[in-house]
Scaffold this motif. Structure first.
Motif, mmCIF file in Angstrom:
data_model
loop_
_atom_site.group_PDB
_atom_site.id
_atom_site.type_symbol
_atom_site.label_atom_id
_atom_site.label_comp_id
_atom_site.label_asym_id
_atom_site.label_seq_id
_atom_site.Cartn_x
_atom_site.Cartn_y
_atom_site.Cartn_z
ATOM 1 N N LEU A 141 0.838 -1.212 0.000
ATOM 2 C CA LEU A 141 0.000 0.000 0.000
ATOM 3 C C LEU A 141 0.868 1.256 0.000
ATOM 4 C CD1 LEU A 141 -2.800 -0.841 2.624
ATOM 5 C CD2 LEU A 141 -2.959 -0.950 0.142
ATOM 6 N N GLY A 142 2.197 1.070 0.130
ATOM 7 C CA GLY A 142 3.118 2.208 0.113
ATOM 8 C C GLY A 142 3.152 2.944 1.442
ATOM 9 N N LEU A 143 2.832 2.261 2.530
ATOM 10 C CA LEU A 143 2.817 2.926 3.847
ATOM 11 C C LEU A 143 4.238 3.089 4.376
ATOM 12 C CD1 LEU A 143 -0.088 0.799 5.340
ATOM 13 C CD2 LEU A 143 -0.243 3.148 4.533
ATOM 14 N N SER A 144 4.413 4.004 5.348
ATOM 15 C CA SER A 144 5.739 4.221 5.941
ATOM 16 C C SER A 144 6.138 2.980 6.737
ATOM 17 C CB SER A 144 5.696 5.432 6.878
ATOM 18 O OG SER A 144 4.910 5.111 8.012
ATOM 19 N N ARG A 145 7.471 2.831 6.984
ATOM 20 C CA ARG A 145 7.961 1.677 7.752
ATOM 21 C C ARG A 145 7.323 1.625 9.137
ATOM 22 N NH1 ARG A 145 13.615 -0.072 6.020
ATOM 23 N NH2 ARG A 145 13.731 -1.032 8.057
ATOM 24 N N LYS A 146 7.173 2.840 9.718
ATOM 25 C CA LYS A 146 6.617 2.915 11.068
ATOM 26 C C LYS A 146 5.167 2.396 11.078
ATOM 27 C CE LYS A 146 6.068 6.296 14.683
ATOM 28 N NZ LYS A 146 5.671 7.662 14.859
ATOM 29 N N GLU A 147 4.411 2.812 10.060
ATOM 30 C CA GLU A 147 3.002 2.402 9.983
ATOM 31 C C GLU A 147 2.897 0.891 9.697
ATOM 32 O OE1 GLU A 147 0.309 3.646 10.851
ATOM 33 O OE2 GLU A 147 -1.215 2.494 9.780
ATOM 34 N N VAL A 148 3.798 0.382 8.826
ATOM 35 C CA VAL A 148 3.801 -1.057 8.540
ATOM 36 C C VAL A 148 4.057 -1.821 9.841
ATOM 37 C CG1 VAL A 148 4.990 -2.941 7.333
ATOM 38 C CG2 VAL A 148 4.505 -0.793 6.114
ATOM 39 N N ARG A 149 5.050 -1.360 10.606
ATOM 40 C CA ARG A 149 5.385 -2.023 11.881
ATOM 41 C C ARG A 149 4.201 -2.009 12.846
ATOM 42 N NH1 ARG A 149 8.537 -5.051 14.310
ATOM 43 N NH2 ARG A 149 9.502 -5.204 12.312
ATOM 44 N N ARG A 150 3.555 -0.845 12.932
ATOM 45 C CA ARG A 150 2.396 -0.717 13.844
ATOM 46 C C ARG A 150 1.317 -1.747 13.466
ATOM 47 N NH1 ARG A 150 -2.579 1.094 14.151
ATOM 48 N NH2 ARG A 150 -2.694 1.763 11.983
ATOM 49 N N ARG A 151 1.077 -1.861 12.156
ATOM 50 C CA ARG A 151 0.014 -2.768 11.712
ATOM 51 C C ARG A 151 0.406 -4.230 11.933
ATOM 52 N NH1 ARG A 151 -3.250 -0.763 6.515
ATOM 53 N NH2 ARG A 151 -3.519 1.404 7.084
ATOM 54 N N VAL A 152 1.682 -4.549 11.663
ATOM 55 C CA VAL A 152 2.138 -5.928 11.844
ATOM 56 C C VAL A 152 2.052 -6.297 13.331
ATOM 57 C CG1 VAL A 152 4.113 -7.507 11.660
ATOM 58 C CG2 VAL A 152 3.590 -5.942 9.775
ATOM 59 N N ASP A 153 2.557 -5.397 14.196
ATOM 60 C CA ASP A 153 2.527 -5.678 15.640
ATOM 61 C C ASP A 153 1.088 -5.888 16.116
ATOM 62 O OD1 ASP A 153 5.227 -5.465 15.738
ATOM 63 O OD2 ASP A 153 5.293 -3.456 16.624
ATOM 64 N N GLY A 154 0.190 -5.034 15.650
ATOM 65 C CA GLY A 154 -1.224 -5.132 16.054
ATOM 66 C C GLY A 154 -1.820 -6.468 15.629
ATOM 67 N N ALA A 155 -1.557 -6.849 14.366
ATOM 68 C CA ALA A 155 -2.146 -8.090 13.839
ATOM 69 C C ALA A 155 -1.551 -9.315 14.534
ATOM 70 C CB ALA A 155 -1.927 -8.159 12.324
ATOM 71 N N VAL A 156 -0.226 -9.260 14.815
ATOM 72 C CA VAL A 156 0.446 -10.362 15.520
ATOM 73 C C VAL A 156 -0.182 -10.538 16.903
ATOM 74 C CG1 VAL A 156 2.617 -10.935 16.704
ATOM 75 C CG2 VAL A 156 2.636 -10.316 14.282
ATOM 76 N N GLU A 157 -0.393 -9.421 17.579
ATOM 77 C CA GLU A 157 -0.970 -9.507 18.921
ATOM 78 C C GLU A 157 -2.401 -10.043 18.858
ATOM 79 O OE1 GLU A 157 -1.044 -5.840 21.121
ATOM 80 O OE2 GLU A 157 -2.270 -6.843 22.655
ATOM 81 N N GLN A 158 -3.194 -9.503 17.928
ATOM 82 C CA GLN A 158 -4.597 -9.910 17.856
ATOM 83 C C GLN A 158 -4.752 -11.397 17.564
ATOM 84 O OE1 GLN A 158 -5.881 -6.764 15.198
ATOM 85 N NE2 GLN A 158 -7.638 -6.463 16.516
ATOM 86 N N MET A 159 -3.856 -11.945 16.772
ATOM 87 C CA MET A 159 -4.000 -13.357 16.399
ATOM 88 C C MET A 159 -3.057 -14.269 17.183
ATOM 89 S SD MET A 159 -6.587 -13.149 14.717
ATOM 90 C CE MET A 159 -6.791 -14.903 14.836
#
Ligand SMILES: Nc1ncnc2c1ncn2[C@@H]1O[C@H](COP(=O)(O)OP(=O)(O)OP(=O)(O)O)[C@@H](O)[C@H]1O
Ligand SMILES: [Mg+2]
Length: 281
Positions: A113-131
Protein backbone atom coordinates in the motif's frame (compact mmCIF):
# COMPACT_ATOMS: atom_id res chain seq x y z
CA UNK A 1 -25.29 3.14 8.15
CA UNK A 2 -23.46 3.80 4.90
CA UNK A 3 -23.53 1.18 2.20
CA UNK A 4 -20.09 -0.32 1.56
CA UNK A 5 -20.63 -3.19 -0.82
CA UNK A 6 -23.47 -3.99 -3.16
CA UNK A 7 -23.96 -6.90 -5.54
CA UNK A 8 -26.65 -6.39 -8.16
CA UNK A 9 -27.96 -9.47 -9.99
CA UNK A 10 -24.53 -11.09 -9.88
CA UNK A 11 -24.07 -14.51 -11.50
CA UNK A 12 -20.94 -16.57 -11.86
CA UNK A 13 -20.01 -20.01 -13.19
CA UNK A 14 -16.55 -21.57 -13.10
CA UNK A 15 -14.75 -22.48 -16.32
CA UNK A 16 -14.85 -26.23 -16.59
CA UNK A 17 -17.73 -26.38 -14.10
CA UNK A 18 -21.11 -27.86 -15.00
CA UNK A 19 -22.30 -25.62 -17.86
CA UNK A 20 -25.93 -25.15 -16.95
CA UNK A 21 -25.28 -24.67 -13.24
CA UNK A 22 -24.08 -21.33 -11.86
CA UNK A 23 -21.93 -21.38 -8.73
CA UNK A 24 -23.76 -18.13 -7.91
CA UNK A 25 -27.02 -17.15 -9.59
CA UNK A 26 -28.65 -13.72 -9.66
CA UNK A 27 -27.37 -12.61 -6.27
CA UNK A 28 -28.41 -9.14 -5.07
CA UNK A 29 -27.34 -7.98 -1.64
CA UNK A 30 -25.80 -4.98 0.06
CA UNK A 31 -23.61 -4.69 3.15
CA UNK A 32 -23.35 -1.54 5.28
CA UNK A 33 -20.60 -0.33 7.59
CA UNK A 34 -20.53 -1.90 11.04
CA UNK A 35 -22.71 -4.92 10.17
CA UNK A 36 -22.06 -8.38 11.63
CA UNK A 37 -23.20 -10.99 9.15
CA UNK A 38 -23.07 -14.79 9.28
CA UNK A 39 -23.04 -16.47 5.87
CA UNK A 40 -24.58 -19.94 6.07
CA UNK A 41 -25.29 -22.81 3.69
CA UNK A 42 -24.23 -26.39 3.01
CA UNK A 43 -21.15 -27.55 1.10
CA UNK A 44 -21.15 -26.22 -2.45
CA UNK A 45 -23.94 -23.71 -1.68
CA UNK A 46 -21.94 -20.75 -3.05
CA UNK A 47 -20.53 -19.07 0.09
CA UNK A 48 -16.88 -18.98 -1.02
CA UNK A 49 -17.87 -17.95 -4.56
CA UNK A 50 -19.87 -15.07 -3.06
CA UNK A 51 -16.82 -13.93 -1.05
CA UNK A 52 -14.46 -14.22 -4.04
CA UNK A 53 -16.81 -12.02 -6.10
CA UNK A 54 -17.28 -9.56 -3.23
CA UNK A 55 -13.52 -9.02 -2.96
CA UNK A 56 -12.78 -8.93 -6.69
CA UNK A 57 -10.79 -12.19 -6.93
CA UNK A 58 -13.51 -13.30 -9.36
CA UNK A 59 -15.44 -11.01 -11.70
CA UNK A 60 -19.16 -11.54 -12.34
CA UNK A 61 -20.28 -13.19 -15.59
CA UNK A 62 -23.47 -11.13 -15.27
CA UNK A 63 -24.47 -8.32 -12.92
CA UNK A 64 -22.39 -5.68 -11.13
CA UNK A 65 -20.44 -5.25 -7.91
CA UNK A 66 -20.43 -1.76 -6.39
CA UNK A 67 -18.06 -0.47 -3.72
CA UNK A 68 -19.20 2.70 -1.95
CA UNK A 69 -21.67 3.30 -4.76
CA UNK A 70 -19.17 2.99 -7.63
CA UNK A 71 -19.37 0.11 -10.07
CA UNK A 72 -16.28 -2.12 -10.06
CA UNK A 73 -15.25 -3.16 -13.55
CA UNK A 74 -12.29 -5.27 -14.62
CA UNK A 75 -9.71 -2.44 -14.60
CA UNK A 76 -6.81 -3.00 -12.20
CA UNK A 77 -7.39 0.34 -10.50
CA UNK A 78 -11.07 -0.45 -9.84
CA UNK A 79 -10.28 -3.93 -8.54
CA UNK A 80 -7.53 -2.57 -6.27
CA UNK A 81 -9.95 -0.07 -4.77
CA UNK A 82 -12.39 -2.88 -4.02
CA UNK A 83 -9.68 -5.13 -2.55
CA UNK A 84 -8.39 -2.35 -0.34
CA UNK A 85 -11.85 -1.75 1.09
CA UNK A 86 -12.94 -5.39 1.27
CA UNK A 87 -10.50 -7.84 2.85
CA UNK A 88 -10.81 -11.59 2.42
CA UNK A 89 -9.50 -14.43 4.54
CA UNK A 90 -9.55 -17.45 2.24
CA UNK A 91 -11.05 -20.76 3.29
CA UNK A 92 -7.72 -22.41 2.47
CA UNK A 93 -4.80 -20.43 4.00
CA UNK A 94 -2.26 -22.02 1.59
CA UNK A 95 -3.74 -19.89 -1.22
CA UNK A 96 -2.91 -16.72 0.69
CA UNK A 97 0.43 -17.36 2.41
CA UNK A 98 3.72 -16.55 0.64
CA UNK A 99 6.23 -14.86 2.98
CA UNK A 100 9.60 -16.05 4.32
CA UNK A 101 8.65 -15.46 7.96
CA UNK A 102 5.33 -14.82 9.59
CA UNK A 103 6.11 -11.15 10.16
CA UNK A 104 7.34 -10.66 6.59
CA UNK A 105 4.19 -12.35 5.35
CA UNK A 106 1.95 -10.02 7.36
CA UNK A 107 3.93 -6.94 6.26
CA UNK A 108 3.59 -7.64 2.48
CA UNK A 109 0.10 -6.19 2.16
CA UNK A 110 0.72 -2.94 4.09
CA UNK A 111 4.07 -2.47 2.28
CA UNK A 112 2.31 -2.80 -1.07
CA UNK A 113 0.00 0.00 0.00
CA UNK A 114 3.12 2.21 0.11
CA UNK A 115 2.82 2.93 3.85
CA UNK A 116 5.74 4.22 5.94
CA UNK A 117 7.96 1.68 7.75
CA UNK A 118 6.62 2.92 11.07
CA UNK A 119 3.00 2.40 9.98
CA UNK A 120 3.80 -1.06 8.54
CA UNK A 121 5.38 -2.02 11.88
CA UNK A 122 2.40 -0.72 13.84
CA UNK A 123 0.01 -2.77 11.71
CA UNK A 124 2.14 -5.93 11.84
CA UNK A 125 2.53 -5.68 15.64
CA UNK A 126 -1.22 -5.13 16.05
CA UNK A 127 -2.15 -8.09 13.84
CA UNK A 128 0.45 -10.36 15.52
CA UNK A 129 -0.97 -9.51 18.92
CA UNK A 130 -4.60 -9.91 17.86
CA UNK A 131 -4.00 -13.36 16.40
CA UNK A 132 -1.71 -14.62 19.20
CA UNK A 133 1.27 -15.03 16.85
CA UNK A 134 4.09 -13.58 18.96
CA UNK A 135 5.84 -16.93 19.45
CA UNK A 136 5.59 -17.73 15.71
CA UNK A 137 6.81 -14.35 14.44
CA UNK A 138 10.09 -15.61 12.95
CA UNK A 139 8.87 -18.99 11.77
CA UNK A 140 8.41 -19.88 8.09
CA UNK A 141 4.65 -19.86 7.45
CA UNK A 142 4.78 -22.82 5.03
CA UNK A 143 5.84 -25.08 7.91
CA UNK A 144 3.16 -24.08 10.38
CA UNK A 145 0.20 -26.26 11.35
CA UNK A 146 -3.17 -25.77 9.64
CA UNK A 147 -4.62 -23.74 12.51
CA UNK A 148 -1.45 -21.63 12.85
CA UNK A 149 -1.54 -20.86 9.11
CA UNK A 150 -5.18 -19.89 9.45
CA UNK A 151 -4.26 -17.41 12.17
CA UNK A 152 -1.49 -15.96 9.97
CA UNK A 153 -3.94 -15.54 7.08
CA UNK A 154 -6.39 -13.71 9.38
CA UNK A 155 -3.53 -11.47 10.60
CA UNK A 156 -2.68 -10.75 6.92
CA UNK A 157 -6.17 -9.43 6.33
CA UNK A 158 -6.31 -7.46 9.60
CA UNK A 159 -3.06 -5.66 8.76
CA UNK A 160 -4.72 -4.25 5.64
CA UNK A 161 -7.31 -2.50 7.85
CA UNK A 162 -10.20 -2.94 5.40
CA UNK A 163 -13.66 -1.43 5.94
CA UNK A 164 -15.35 -4.78 5.38
CA UNK A 165 -13.68 -8.04 6.25
CA UNK A 166 -14.90 -11.34 4.80
CA UNK A 167 -13.77 -14.45 6.65
CA UNK A 168 -14.39 -17.78 4.93
CA UNK A 169 -14.79 -20.41 7.66
CA UNK A 170 -12.15 -18.78 9.87
CA UNK A 171 -12.68 -21.17 12.79
CA UNK A 172 -12.15 -24.33 10.74
CA UNK A 173 -9.00 -26.07 12.07
CA UNK A 174 -8.63 -23.75 15.08
CA UNK A 175 -8.42 -25.33 18.55
CA UNK A 176 -10.98 -24.21 21.20
CA UNK A 177 -8.59 -21.64 22.75
CA UNK A 178 -7.87 -20.02 19.38
CA UNK A 179 -11.58 -20.17 18.46
CA UNK A 180 -12.31 -18.13 21.57
CA UNK A 181 -9.49 -15.74 20.65
CA UNK A 182 -10.92 -15.38 17.14
CA UNK A 183 -14.36 -14.67 18.52
CA UNK A 184 -12.96 -12.02 20.89
CA UNK A 185 -11.09 -10.48 17.95
CA UNK A 186 -14.29 -10.40 15.89
CA UNK A 187 -16.04 -8.79 18.85
CA UNK A 188 -13.34 -6.09 19.16
CA UNK A 189 -13.27 -5.43 15.41
CA UNK A 190 -17.07 -5.13 15.38
CA UNK A 191 -16.94 -2.65 18.27
CA UNK A 192 -14.45 -0.56 16.28
CA UNK A 193 -17.02 -0.31 13.49
CA UNK A 194 -15.51 -2.75 10.98
CA UNK A 195 -18.17 -4.56 8.93
CA UNK A 196 -17.72 -8.32 9.15
CA UNK A 197 -19.13 -11.24 7.16
CA UNK A 198 -18.17 -14.70 8.38
CA UNK A 199 -19.07 -17.93 6.62
CA UNK A 200 -19.56 -20.82 8.98
CA UNK A 201 -21.26 -24.16 9.52
CA UNK A 202 -21.52 -23.37 13.23
CA UNK A 203 -25.11 -22.24 13.87
CA UNK A 204 -24.36 -21.71 17.56
CA UNK A 205 -21.67 -19.16 16.69
CA UNK A 206 -24.01 -17.52 14.15
CA UNK A 207 -26.70 -17.18 16.83
CA UNK A 208 -24.25 -15.81 19.42
CA UNK A 209 -22.58 -13.32 17.19
CA UNK A 210 -24.48 -12.26 14.06
CA UNK A 211 -26.99 -9.46 13.57
CA UNK A 212 -27.94 -10.67 10.13
CA UNK A 213 -27.93 -14.02 8.32
CA UNK A 214 -27.30 -14.56 4.62
CA UNK A 215 -28.04 -18.14 3.60
CA UNK A 216 -27.11 -19.76 0.31
CA UNK A 217 -28.40 -22.92 -1.30
CA UNK A 218 -27.52 -24.29 -4.71
CA UNK A 219 -25.87 -21.02 -5.80
CA UNK A 220 -28.79 -18.85 -4.73
CA UNK A 221 -29.15 -16.42 -1.87
CA UNK A 222 -32.23 -17.95 -0.22
CA UNK A 223 -32.40 -15.83 2.94
CA UNK A 224 -31.37 -12.39 4.13
CA UNK A 225 -32.92 -12.17 7.57
CA UNK A 226 -32.39 -11.50 11.25
CA UNK A 227 -31.15 -14.54 13.19
CA UNK A 228 -34.53 -14.74 15.02
CA UNK A 229 -36.46 -14.88 11.74
CA UNK A 230 -34.02 -17.24 10.07
CA UNK A 231 -33.78 -19.83 12.83
CA UNK A 232 -37.57 -19.77 13.35
CA UNK A 233 -38.15 -20.94 9.77
CA UNK A 234 -37.97 -24.74 9.94
CA UNK A 235 -38.62 -25.12 6.19
CA UNK A 236 -35.74 -22.84 5.29
CA UNK A 237 -33.37 -24.54 7.74
CA UNK A 238 -34.25 -27.86 6.14
CA UNK A 239 -33.55 -26.53 2.64
CA UNK A 240 -30.16 -25.21 3.79
CA UNK A 241 -29.27 -28.43 5.67
CA UNK A 242 -28.99 -26.47 8.92
CA UNK A 243 -30.38 -26.89 12.40
CA UNK A 244 -31.52 -24.55 15.16
CA UNK A 245 -28.85 -23.32 17.59
CA UNK A 246 -28.97 -25.09 20.96
CA UNK A 247 -29.59 -21.91 23.01
CA UNK A 248 -32.35 -20.87 20.62
CA UNK A 249 -34.09 -24.26 21.02
CA UNK A 250 -33.75 -24.39 24.78
CA UNK A 251 -34.90 -20.78 25.30
CA UNK A 252 -37.92 -21.32 23.05
CA UNK A 253 -38.84 -24.55 24.84
CA UNK A 254 -38.66 -22.69 28.17
CA UNK A 255 -40.64 -19.75 26.73
CA UNK A 256 -37.84 -17.31 27.57
CA UNK A 257 -38.33 -14.00 25.84
CA UNK A 258 -36.38 -12.18 24.41
CA UNK A 259 -34.31 -15.14 23.25
CA UNK A 260 -30.84 -14.96 24.86
CA UNK A 261 -27.82 -14.96 22.56
CA UNK A 262 -25.17 -16.17 24.98
CA UNK A 263 -24.91 -18.92 27.60
CA UNK A 264 -24.49 -16.20 30.27
CA UNK A 265 -27.64 -14.37 29.15
CA UNK A 266 -29.48 -17.71 29.11
CA UNK A 267 -28.38 -18.50 32.68
CA UNK A 268 -29.50 -15.06 33.86
CA UNK A 269 -32.87 -15.44 32.14
CA UNK A 270 -33.38 -18.91 33.69
CA UNK A 271 -32.50 -17.56 37.16
CA UNK A 272 -34.92 -14.61 36.77
CA UNK A 273 -37.65 -16.92 35.54
CA UNK A 274 -37.07 -19.21 38.54
CA UNK A 275 -37.28 -16.24 40.94
CA UNK A 276 -40.52 -14.99 39.35
CA UNK A 277 -42.12 -18.42 39.48
CA UNK A 278 -41.01 -18.79 43.12
CA UNK A 279 -42.79 -15.50 43.98
CA UNK A 280 -46.11 -16.69 42.55
CA UNK A 281 -48.62 -17.90 45.18
N1 LIG B 1 -12.55 -23.74 -8.88
C1 LIG B 1 -13.74 -24.31 -9.17
N2 LIG B 1 -13.96 -24.89 -10.38
C2 LIG B 1 -15.17 -25.42 -10.69
N3 LIG B 1 -16.22 -25.43 -9.86
C3 LIG B 1 -16.06 -24.89 -8.65
C4 LIG B 1 -14.82 -24.30 -8.23
N4 LIG B 1 -14.95 -23.83 -6.97
C5 LIG B 1 -16.23 -24.11 -6.61
N5 LIG B 1 -16.88 -24.74 -7.61
C6 LIG B 1 -18.31 -25.16 -7.59
O1 LIG B 1 -19.11 -24.02 -7.34
C7 LIG B 1 -20.18 -24.33 -6.43
C8 LIG B 1 -20.12 -23.39 -5.23
O2 LIG B 1 -18.90 -23.66 -4.52
P1 LIG B 1 -18.42 -22.82 -3.27
O3 LIG B 1 -16.99 -23.16 -3.06
O4 LIG B 1 -18.79 -21.40 -3.48
O5 LIG B 1 -19.34 -23.45 -2.10
P2 LIG B 1 -19.28 -23.22 -0.53
O6 LIG B 1 -20.66 -22.82 -0.10
O7 LIG B 1 -18.17 -22.32 -0.17
O8 LIG B 1 -19.02 -24.70 0.02
P3 LIG B 1 -18.13 -25.22 1.29
O9 LIG B 1 -19.04 -25.15 2.50
O10 LIG B 1 -17.85 -26.64 0.92
O11 LIG B 1 -16.90 -24.40 1.40
C9 LIG B 1 -20.04 -25.80 -6.11
O12 LIG B 1 -20.91 -26.53 -6.93
C10 LIG B 1 -18.60 -26.11 -6.44
O13 LIG B 1 -18.46 -27.47 -6.86
MG1 LIG C 1 -16.46 -22.53 0.89
Amino acid sequence: MGELLCLEHVSFSYEGGVEERSALEDCSVSICSGERIAVLGGNGAGKSTFFLLANGVLCPKRGTVFFRGEAVGRKKQELNRLRRGVGLVFQNPDVQILGGTVEEEISFGPMNLGLSRKEVRRRVDGAVEQMNLESLRRRAPQYLSGGEKKRVSIADALAMEPELLLLDEPAASLDPENCRLLERTLETLGERGLALAVSTHDVNFAWRWAQRILAFHDGRLVADRTPEEFFSDAGLLNVCHLEQPLLFRMARAMKICPLPRTAEAFERAVAEKGEKEGEQP
